[in-house]
Every structure is written in structure tokens, then in C-alpha cells.
Design a protein around this motif. Structure first.
Motif, PDB file in Angstrom:
ATOM      1  N   MET A  63      62.449 -11.751  63.671  1.00  0.00           N
ATOM      2  CA  MET A  63      61.665 -10.386  63.812  1.00  0.00           C
ATOM      3  C   MET A  63      63.137  -9.334  63.757  1.00  0.00           C
ATOM      4  O   MET A  63      62.493  -8.256  63.844  1.00  0.00           O
ATOM      5  CB  MET A  63      61.644 -10.343  65.950  1.00  0.00           C
ATOM      6  CG  MET A  63      60.184 -11.405  65.770  1.00  0.00           C
ATOM      7  SD  MET A  63      59.844 -11.574  67.399  1.00  0.00           S
ATOM      8  CE  MET A  63      59.697  -9.818  68.001  1.00  0.00           C
ATOM      9  N   VAL A  64      64.461  -9.385  64.024  1.00  0.00           N
ATOM     10  CA  VAL A  64      65.871  -8.115  64.070  1.00  0.00           C
ATOM     11  C   VAL A  64      65.220  -8.023  62.267  1.00  0.00           C
ATOM     12  O   VAL A  64      65.598  -6.854  62.107  1.00  0.00           O
ATOM     13  CB  VAL A  64      66.565  -9.425  64.492  1.00  0.00           C
ATOM     14  CG1 VAL A  64      67.992  -7.986  64.031  1.00  0.00           C
ATOM     15  CG2 VAL A  64      66.511  -8.939  66.366  1.00  0.00           C
ATOM     16  N   GLY A  94      63.268  -8.288  59.729  1.00  0.00           N
ATOM     17  CA  GLY A  94      61.722  -7.545  59.482  1.00  0.00           C
ATOM     18  C   GLY A  94      61.900  -6.508  59.737  1.00  0.00           C
ATOM     19  O   GLY A  94      61.432  -5.350  59.089  1.00  0.00           O
ATOM     20  N   LEU A  95      62.179  -5.802  61.164  1.00  0.00           N
ATOM     21  CA  LEU A  95      62.600  -4.684  61.626  1.00  0.00           C
ATOM     22  C   LEU A  95      63.893  -4.199  60.949  1.00  0.00           C
ATOM     23  O   LEU A  95      63.463  -2.364  60.601  1.00  0.00           O
ATOM     24  CB  LEU A  95      62.264  -4.820  63.695  1.00  0.00           C
ATOM     25  CG  LEU A  95      61.803  -5.004  64.265  1.00  0.00           C
ATOM     26  CD1 LEU A  95      62.214  -4.933  65.753  1.00  0.00           C
ATOM     27  CD2 LEU A  95      60.952  -4.373  64.224  1.00  0.00           C
ATOM     28  N   ASN A  96      64.624  -4.657  60.731  1.00  0.00           N
ATOM     29  CA  ASN A  96      66.015  -3.485  60.413  1.00  0.00           C
ATOM     30  C   ASN A  96      65.227  -3.442  58.514  1.00  0.00           C
ATOM     31  O   ASN A  96      65.395  -2.394  57.962  1.00  0.00           O
ATOM     32  CB  ASN A  96      66.605  -5.680  59.501  1.00  0.00           C
ATOM     33  CG  ASN A  96      68.290  -4.403  60.199  1.00  0.00           C
ATOM     34  OD1 ASN A  96      68.749  -3.430  60.111  1.00  0.00           O
ATOM     35  ND2 ASN A  96      68.939  -5.537  59.568  1.00  0.00           N
ATOM     36  N   ARG A  97      64.313  -4.609  57.777  1.00  0.00           N
ATOM     37  CA  ARG A  97      63.453  -4.005  56.535  1.00  0.00           C
ATOM     38  C   ARG A  97      62.517  -2.841  56.840  1.00  0.00           C
ATOM     39  O   ARG A  97      62.652  -2.095  56.026  1.00  0.00           O
ATOM     40  CB  ARG A  97      62.568  -4.730  56.166  1.00  0.00           C
ATOM     41  CG  ARG A  97      63.660  -6.482  55.410  1.00  0.00           C
ATOM     42  CD  ARG A  97      63.429  -7.521  55.124  1.00  0.00           C
ATOM     43  NE  ARG A  97      63.812  -8.430  54.345  1.00  0.00           N
ATOM     44  CZ  ARG A  97      63.703  -9.552  54.273  1.00  0.00           C
ATOM     45  NH1 ARG A  97      62.602  -9.658  54.049  1.00  0.00           N
ATOM     46  NH2 ARG A  97      64.754 -10.349  53.559  1.00  0.00           N
ATOM     47  N   PHE A  98      61.906  -3.311  57.491  1.00  0.00           N
ATOM     48  CA  PHE A  98      61.174  -2.166  57.617  1.00  0.00           C
ATOM     49  C   PHE A  98      61.775  -0.879  58.421  1.00  0.00           C
ATOM     50  O   PHE A  98      61.053   0.253  58.155  1.00  0.00           O
ATOM     51  CB  PHE A  98      59.850  -2.147  59.451  1.00  0.00           C
ATOM     52  CG  PHE A  98      58.974  -1.524  59.560  1.00  0.00           C
ATOM     53  CD1 PHE A  98      57.924  -1.496  58.824  1.00  0.00           C
ATOM     54  CD2 PHE A  98      58.964  -0.448  60.618  1.00  0.00           C
ATOM     55  CE1 PHE A  98      57.301  -0.117  59.296  1.00  0.00           C
ATOM     56  CE2 PHE A  98      58.031   0.382  61.041  1.00  0.00           C
ATOM     57  CZ  PHE A  98      57.289   0.697  60.137  1.00  0.00           C
ATOM     58  N   LEU A  99      62.847  -0.224  59.205  1.00  0.00           N
ATOM     59  CA  LEU A  99      63.191   1.225  59.665  1.00  0.00           C
ATOM     60  C   LEU A  99      64.561   1.388  58.602  1.00  0.00           C
ATOM     61  O   LEU A  99      64.815   2.572  58.348  1.00  0.00           O
ATOM     62  CB  LEU A  99      64.008   0.520  61.447  1.00  0.00           C
ATOM     63  CG  LEU A  99      63.458   0.387  62.102  1.00  0.00           C
ATOM     64  CD1 LEU A  99      63.770  -0.229  63.238  1.00  0.00           C
ATOM     65  CD2 LEU A  99      62.482   2.016  61.981  1.00  0.00           C
TER      66      LEU A  99
END
Length: 50
Positions: free
Chosen positions: A41-42, A44-49
Motif C-alpha cells: 500500500m505504501v 502504491g501510494l508512493n507511485r500515485f503521489l
């Protein structure tokens, strides 16, 4: 009432070899699964943000 449950240890000793008990192994694998889920999850959020 009398309880027929015996206290299960974290390790099982058989024929001079040490093993995890089934309950301990399941707990370790469950905790590792939660860690990997959190890590994913971290990332994925890193890539998204990012």
C-alpha cells in the motif's frame, strides 16, 4: 468444568529437531502477510503521489 485443552508451546521438539508449532507458524505467516500488504500500500501510494 474441566478443560481438556493442553497448553501448546511455541516450538515442538521431535527426533532431536526443533519445529514451530502449527499455531505459531500460522501467526508468523499472518503477521508477515500484514506487513507485506502494508508495504504494498505504501509503495502504491508512493507511485500515485510521486
Amino acid at each position: 468444568m474441566e478443560s481438556n485443552e493442553k497448553k501448546e508451546s511455541l516450538f515442538v521438539f521431535e527426533n532431536g529437531t526443533t519445529y514451530f508449532s502449527k499455531r505459531t507458524e500460522r501467526r508468523i505467516l499472518f503477521i508477515m502477510t500484514l506487513i507485506m500488504l502494508g508495504w504494498g500500500m505504501v509503495e502504491g501510494l508512493n507511485r500515485f503521489l510521486g
